[in-house]
Write an enzyme that holds these catalytic residues in place. Structure first.
Site, short mmCIF file in Angstrom:
data_model
loop_
_atom_site.label_atom_id
_atom_site.label_comp_id
_atom_site.label_asym_id
_atom_site.label_seq_id
_atom_site.Cartn_x
_atom_site.Cartn_y
_atom_site.Cartn_z
N LYS A 248 0.84 -1.20 0.00
CA LYS A 248 0.00 0.00 0.00
C LYS A 248 0.88 1.25 0.00
CE LYS A 248 -3.77 -2.32 2.44
NZ LYS A 248 -4.42 -2.63 3.72
N GLN B 257 -4.60 -1.47 9.99
CA GLN B 257 -4.53 -2.79 9.33
C GLN B 257 -5.10 -3.87 10.25
OE1 GLN B 257 -3.63 -3.27 6.17
NE2 GLN B 257 -3.82 -5.49 6.24
N ASP C 182 -11.26 2.98 4.93
CA ASP C 182 -11.82 1.65 4.70
C ASP C 182 -13.35 1.66 4.63
OD1 ASP C 182 -9.84 -0.45 4.57
OD2 ASP C 182 -9.33 -0.04 6.66
N1 GUN Z 1 -6.81 -6.62 6.31
C1 GUN Z 1 -7.13 -7.31 5.19
N2 GUN Z 1 -7.85 -6.53 4.34
C2 GUN Z 1 -7.97 -5.33 4.93
C3 GUN Z 1 -8.59 -4.10 4.54
O1 GUN Z 1 -9.20 -3.96 3.47
N3 GUN Z 1 -8.49 -3.08 5.43
C4 GUN Z 1 -7.86 -3.21 6.63
N4 GUN Z 1 -7.85 -2.16 7.43
N5 GUN Z 1 -7.29 -4.32 7.02
C5 GUN Z 1 -7.33 -5.38 6.18
#
Ligand code: GUN
Length: 278
Positions: A49, A93, A116
């Protein structure tokens, strides 16, 4: 043979457009990612990311905490970021270590910086058919991919396997909001194959190799959200690609399908939240 839903190709197109757009702004969008603990998969996701953000001109910061960090320390940091005008997007995360309440952490994020779309405010908006600040990244990416290939959703029977807050639940609502007839299956579902056989669009987000070609309706669209390593260390999805690609009309590969689209959506969401502050 099914047509491949190429997430990498669409991701690259989206990132190129975003890069041009961001270059036209004097101020830059800023994304802050909080990573607690040393989960290997999370570290890879967060690294990807950050790399992607930097490539297109998004300022990105990763804040690492050891796995034994107290919940309050993280909530205090989120409050600080909520009040920091230079930060437009906050992502914590998941998964978090067990002693930390995921709900308390997500509730602390300002809905206007919730990249998110996981806060109760944004989830509530989504589930009542209203427009949230942003849509959750993985389901958003899947719909962008289906739209790119001209796949109709309205009136179709969409079967979502998995009911996680990250994918299954928001996915089902987003499909419902696009006028699909939606069935959600999960670990307690009886006769899974009987239901998947009736799917025009099948989205599997379980993290186990459970979908085989014989469970599919001819010419259906298959989206594979699962990604994990099998015993030999090979990356696999929920869907048995060889048998399923002979039955389906479209299928997303693993890797190269949904994963790149989740990142593209995260970048889109960051820029959307930034633009709302201009
Ligand atoms: N862990 C796996 N996928 C995601 C996501 O889309 N957002 C977040 N915050 N954690 C994750």
């Amino acid at each position: 043979m099914a047509i491949i839903l190429d997430g990498k190709k669409l991701r690259d197109k989206i990132l190129e457009d975003l890069h041009i757009k961001i270059s036209s702004y004097d101020k830059k969008p800023k994304l802050v990612v909080i990573l607690v603990g040393d989960d290997a998969a999370s570290q890879i996701y967060v690294g990807n990311k950050q790399k992607c953000a930097q490539k297109i001109g998004i300022t990105s910061e990763v804040i690492n905490y050891p796995s034994d960090t107290e919940e309050k320390i993280i909530i205090d940091k989120i409050n600080e970021l909520n009040n920091d005008g230079s930060v437009h997007a906050i992502l914590v995360q998941l998964p978090l270590p067990e002693h930390i309440s995921k709900e308390n952490i997500i509730n602390a994020i300002s809905p206007q910086k919730d990249v998110d779309g996981f806060t109760p405010y944004n989830f509530g908006k989504l589930f009542s058919g209203e427009v949230p600040c942003v849509y959750p990244c993985t389901p958003k990416g899947i719909l962008l991919l289906l739209d790119e290939y001209g796949i109709d959703i309205e009136g179709k029977h969409a079967v979502v396997v998995g009911r996680s807050n990250i994918v299954g639940r928001p996915m089902s609502q987003m499909l419902l909001n696009r006028n699909a007839t939606v069935t959600v299956c999960h670990s307690y579902t009886k006769n899974l194959a009987q239901i998947t056989k009736t799917a025009d669009i099948l989205i599997s987000a379980v993290g186990k190799n459970i979908i085989k070609g014989e469970m599919l309706k001819s010419d259906c669209v298959v989206v594979d959200v699962g990604i994990f390593k099998d015993e030999s260390g090979k990356l696999r999805g929920d869907v048995d690609f060889d048998s399923s690609s002979k039955i389906a009309s479209y299928i997303s590969p693993v890797p190269g399908g949904v994963g790149p689209m989740t990142i593209a959506s995260l970048m889109l969401n960051t820029v959307e939240l930034f633009e709302k502050t201009l």
